[in-house]
Design a protein around this motif. Structure first.
Motif, mmCIF file in Angstrom:
data_model
loop_
_atom_site.group_PDB
_atom_site.id
_atom_site.type_symbol
_atom_site.label_atom_id
_atom_site.label_comp_id
_atom_site.label_asym_id
_atom_site.label_seq_id
_atom_site.Cartn_x
_atom_site.Cartn_y
_atom_site.Cartn_z
ATOM 1 N N CYS A 1 -8.403 2.251 5.202
ATOM 2 C CA CYS A 1 -7.919 3.450 4.518
ATOM 3 C C CYS A 1 -8.945 3.950 3.511
ATOM 4 C CB CYS A 1 -6.595 3.141 3.812
ATOM 5 S SG CYS A 1 -5.890 4.572 2.946
ATOM 6 N N PRO A 2 -9.342 5.224 3.585
ATOM 7 C CA PRO A 2 -10.329 5.760 2.642
ATOM 8 C C PRO A 2 -9.746 6.006 1.250
ATOM 9 C CG PRO A 2 -9.579 7.491 4.135
ATOM 10 C CD PRO A 2 -8.951 6.218 4.619
ATOM 11 N N SER A 3 -8.431 5.908 1.090
ATOM 12 C CA SER A 3 -7.793 6.230 -0.195
ATOM 13 C C SER A 3 -7.028 5.056 -0.793
ATOM 14 C CB SER A 3 -6.822 7.407 -0.011
ATOM 15 O OG SER A 3 -7.453 8.510 0.604
ATOM 16 N N ALA A 4 -7.254 3.844 -0.278
ATOM 17 C CA ALA A 4 -6.478 2.685 -0.723
ATOM 18 C C ALA A 4 -6.664 2.415 -2.217
ATOM 19 C CB ALA A 4 -6.882 1.451 0.080
ATOM 20 N N ILE A 5 -5.562 2.055 -2.880
ATOM 21 C CA ILE A 5 -5.586 1.705 -4.296
ATOM 22 C C ILE A 5 -5.150 0.240 -4.454
ATOM 23 C CG2 ILE A 5 -5.212 4.058 -5.099
ATOM 24 C CD1 ILE A 5 -2.252 3.459 -5.353
ATOM 25 N N GLY A 6 -5.097 -0.236 -5.669
ATOM 26 C CA GLY A 6 -4.840 -1.651 -5.920
ATOM 27 C C GLY A 6 -3.588 -2.206 -5.276
ATOM 28 N N ILE A 7 -2.466 -1.484 -5.408
ATOM 29 C CA ILE A 7 -1.206 -1.987 -4.882
ATOM 30 C C ILE A 7 -1.226 -2.110 -3.362
ATOM 31 C CG2 ILE A 7 -0.128 0.290 -4.668
ATOM 32 C CD1 ILE A 7 2.491 -0.983 -5.613
ATOM 33 N N CYS A 8 -2.084 -1.330 -2.699
ATOM 34 C CA CYS A 8 -2.175 -1.362 -1.238
ATOM 35 C C CYS A 8 -2.645 -2.722 -0.733
ATOM 36 C CB CYS A 8 -3.124 -0.277 -0.735
ATOM 37 S SG CYS A 8 -2.642 1.402 -1.200
ATOM 38 N N PHE A 9 -3.382 -3.452 -1.564
ATOM 39 C CA PHE A 9 -3.901 -4.755 -1.166
ATOM 40 C C PHE A 9 -2.971 -5.900 -1.580
ATOM 41 C CE2 PHE A 9 -7.454 -1.860 -1.649
ATOM 42 C CZ PHE A 9 -8.199 -2.092 -0.497
ATOM 43 N N GLN A 10 -1.831 -5.549 -2.164
ATOM 44 C CA GLN A 10 -0.927 -6.586 -2.672
ATOM 45 C C GLN A 10 0.482 -6.505 -2.083
ATOM 46 O OE1 GLN A 10 -0.998 -5.910 -6.886
ATOM 47 N NE2 GLN A 10 -3.204 -6.210 -7.075
ATOM 48 N N VAL A 11 0.997 -5.288 -1.882
ATOM 49 C CA VAL A 11 2.391 -5.108 -1.463
ATOM 50 C C VAL A 11 2.451 -4.314 -0.165
ATOM 51 C CG1 VAL A 11 4.652 -4.204 -2.118
ATOM 52 C CG2 VAL A 11 3.117 -5.125 -3.874
ATOM 53 N N ASP A 12 3.225 -4.810 0.780
ATOM 54 C CA ASP A 12 3.429 -4.110 2.046
ATOM 55 C C ASP A 12 4.441 -2.984 1.818
ATOM 56 O OD1 ASP A 12 3.475 -3.400 4.693
ATOM 57 O OD2 ASP A 12 4.770 -5.051 5.327
ATOM 58 N N PRO A 13 4.069 -1.724 2.040
ATOM 59 C CA PRO A 13 4.992 -0.612 1.760
ATOM 60 C C PRO A 13 6.139 -0.547 2.763
ATOM 61 C CG PRO A 13 3.013 0.213 2.810
ATOM 62 C CD PRO A 13 2.774 -1.242 2.548
ATOM 63 N N ASP A 14 7.312 -0.125 2.297
ATOM 64 C CA ASP A 14 8.466 0.072 3.169
ATOM 65 C C ASP A 14 8.430 1.472 3.766
ATOM 66 O OD1 ASP A 14 9.589 -2.470 2.630
ATOM 67 O OD2 ASP A 14 10.434 -1.705 0.744
ATOM 68 N N LEU A 15 9.081 1.619 4.926
ATOM 69 C CA LEU A 15 9.202 2.933 5.553
ATOM 70 C C LEU A 15 10.359 3.665 4.880
ATOM 71 C CD1 LEU A 15 8.030 4.651 7.942
ATOM 72 C CD2 LEU A 15 9.919 3.757 9.326
ATOM 73 N N LEU A 16 10.020 4.621 4.008
ATOM 74 C CA LEU A 16 11.023 5.279 3.171
ATOM 75 C C LEU A 16 11.086 6.778 3.449
ATOM 76 C CD1 LEU A 16 10.194 3.560 -0.247
ATOM 77 C CD2 LEU A 16 11.980 2.908 1.390
ATOM 78 N N ASP A 17 12.250 7.375 3.174
ATOM 79 C CA ASP A 17 12.414 8.823 3.292
ATOM 80 C C ASP A 17 11.707 9.495 2.124
ATOM 81 O OD1 ASP A 17 14.095 9.012 5.624
ATOM 82 O OD2 ASP A 17 15.723 8.210 4.420
ATOM 83 N N VAL A 18 10.747 10.361 2.429
ATOM 84 C CA VAL A 18 10.058 11.123 1.397
ATOM 85 C C VAL A 18 10.435 12.598 1.449
ATOM 86 C CG1 VAL A 18 8.114 9.540 1.304
ATOM 87 C CG2 VAL A 18 8.028 11.464 2.875
ATOM 88 N N ASP A 19 11.067 13.005 2.521
ATOM 89 C CA ASP A 19 11.514 14.375 2.708
ATOM 90 C C ASP A 19 12.660 14.320 3.717
ATOM 91 O OD1 ASP A 19 11.743 17.057 2.540
ATOM 92 O OD2 ASP A 19 9.719 17.547 3.200
ATOM 93 N N ARG A 20 13.219 15.439 4.028
ATOM 94 C CA ARG A 20 14.326 15.474 4.983
ATOM 95 C C ARG A 20 13.870 14.961 6.350
ATOM 96 N NH1 ARG A 20 15.980 19.300 8.625
ATOM 97 N NH2 ARG A 20 18.219 19.320 9.143
ATOM 98 N N GLU A 21 14.385 13.800 6.737
ATOM 99 C CA GLU A 21 14.072 13.167 8.021
ATOM 100 C C GLU A 21 12.566 12.935 8.210
ATOM 101 O OE1 GLU A 21 15.888 15.069 11.351
ATOM 102 O OE2 GLU A 21 17.902 14.931 10.511
ATOM 103 N N HIS A 22 11.871 12.697 7.113
ATOM 104 C CA HIS A 22 10.438 12.388 7.184
ATOM 105 C C HIS A 22 10.227 11.061 6.473
ATOM 106 C CE1 HIS A 22 6.122 14.239 7.204
ATOM 107 N NE2 HIS A 22 6.111 12.936 7.450
ATOM 108 N N ARG A 23 9.909 10.025 7.226
ATOM 109 C CA ARG A 23 9.729 8.691 6.663
ATOM 110 C C ARG A 23 8.259 8.285 6.723
ATOM 111 N NH1 ARG A 23 14.300 5.617 10.221
ATOM 112 N NH2 ARG A 23 15.837 7.303 10.204
ATOM 113 N N VAL A 24 7.801 7.683 5.654
ATOM 114 C CA VAL A 24 6.403 7.259 5.561
ATOM 115 C C VAL A 24 6.343 5.896 4.877
ATOM 116 C CG1 VAL A 24 4.088 7.852 4.771
ATOM 117 C CG2 VAL A 24 5.686 9.663 5.330
ATOM 118 N N ALA A 25 5.459 5.037 5.350
ATOM 119 C CA ALA A 25 5.212 3.738 4.709
ATOM 120 C C ALA A 25 3.829 3.792 4.066
ATOM 121 C CB ALA A 25 5.288 2.614 5.741
#
Length: 335
Positions: free
Chosen positions: A304-328
């Motif tokens: 990932c060209p934009s990875a930050i500190g938390i990206c190397f520590q915590v696995d992100p959940d697939l969450l709703d960020v908009d109406r029927e749009h989920r992103v991890a």
């Protein structure tokens, strides 16, 4: 049982919850020792609505085909649940599973390897009736002829063998076999990738016509993003065994949020030379990590060209960020 809910009036046909498909790694010849697992599908959740086409995309080796086969119970899942109309097929015994298999079928990627060369077309399309029963004699033959006409094959060729047909015709035989038992869900595992470009559109158009005519539901696995955009209602993007973004087709292509999705879409050529010249192409460095040893934190952090500190520590959940749009993605959550 699972509570089958609806989203905007849509009925859920299949719901997958925390699905895992691990392939064990053993060491030793005589005394084999379990030393790890290949995490082909790792904690995946999604739903498929009745009558829709859910596209599943991602680069080779990300687990698309394994996911497709696991939801049909061709592979016994390591963990998780697979609900088909409220019935958890992940834990069904063989007899109960055979009854549910009538409702789930698959169209395989390779039309040359998926058909038995020693069987006639009549025997191939009629095989589901031999396994599951229901038709015999003249009724069976009439149904086979009906299926051949449905996929635009001449019933007069039913006594021919697969080697006497072209690649596109063989794939139509595979489609006819999948339709034999009137299934609700068909997993299409890259059904056009082995075909000539001139034939691909014909097969896709056939699948769309059959869906409209028979009320079918598709899980369409592919790596051709332009074809997925054409046929799918919603699209799930998979990376290293996980779904990283899931939304409707237009939202994904017009407003991708995950860095991996953006990189995938940036590689799709635009047929307008002026827009193509201005398009920013994202080049991912490095190779896909091994599913036997995924990185700590987000699976995409090594590229990932934009990875930050938390990206190397915590696995992100697939969450709703908009109406029927989920992103991890932690980057999207932080906004």
């Amino acid at each position: 049982m699972c509570d089958i809910s609806a989203s905007d009036g849509k009925n859920v046909l299949m719901r997958v919850e925390n699905l895992k498909m691990y392939f064990p790694i053993f060491s030793g010849v005589v005394f084999q020792r379990h030393i790890g697992d290949v995490k082909a599908v790792d904690d995946v959740s999604f739903e498929i609505f009745k009558g829709e086409t859910l596209g599943l995309v991602g680069e080779s080796g990300c687990g698309k085909t394994t996911l497709g086969r696991t939801v049909l119970r061709l592979y016994p899942p390591t963990g998780g649940k697979i609900f088909l109309d409220g019935v958890d097929i992940a834990g069904l015994k063989p007899r109960g599973l055979q009854q549910m298999r009538k409702r789930m079928q698959m169209i395989f990627q390779d039309p040359y390897a998926s058909l038995d060369p020693r069987m006639t077309v009549e025997s191939i399309i009629g095989e589901p009736f031999r396994v599951h029963g229901g038709l015999s004699g003249h009724d069976k033959r009439d149904r086979i002829m009906e299926l051949m006409e449905l996929v635009e094959l001449n019933p007069a060729f039913m006594n021919r063998y697969p080697h006497e047909f072209s690649g596109g015709q063989r794939q139509r035989i595979g489609v006819a076999r999948a339709l034999a038992l009137n299934p609700d869900l068909i997993v299409c595992d890259e059904p056009i990738s082995a075909l000539d470009v001139s034939i691909q559109a014909q097969v896709v158009n056939l699948l769309e016509e059959l869906q409209e005519r028979l009320g079918l539901t598709y899980l369409f696995i592919a790596h051709d993003l332009s074809m997925v955009r054409h046929i799918s209602d919603r699209v799930a993007v998979m990376y290293l065994g996980k779904i990283v973004e899931l939304t409707d087709r237009d939202s994904l292509y017009l407003n991708p949020l995950h860095p991996y999705t953006k990189a995938l879409l940036s590689a799709v050529p635009i047929p307008d030379p002026f827009l193509e010249e201005k398009r920013e192409q994202i080049i991912l460095e490095g190779d896909l990590p091994s599913p036997a040893n995924p990185p700590l934190g987000c699976n995409f952090n090594t590229r990932c060209p934009s990875a930050i500190g938390i990206c190397f520590q915590v696995d992100p959940d697939l969450l709703d960020v908009d109406r029927e749009h989920r992103v991890a993605c932690h980057l999207v959550e932080a906004k």
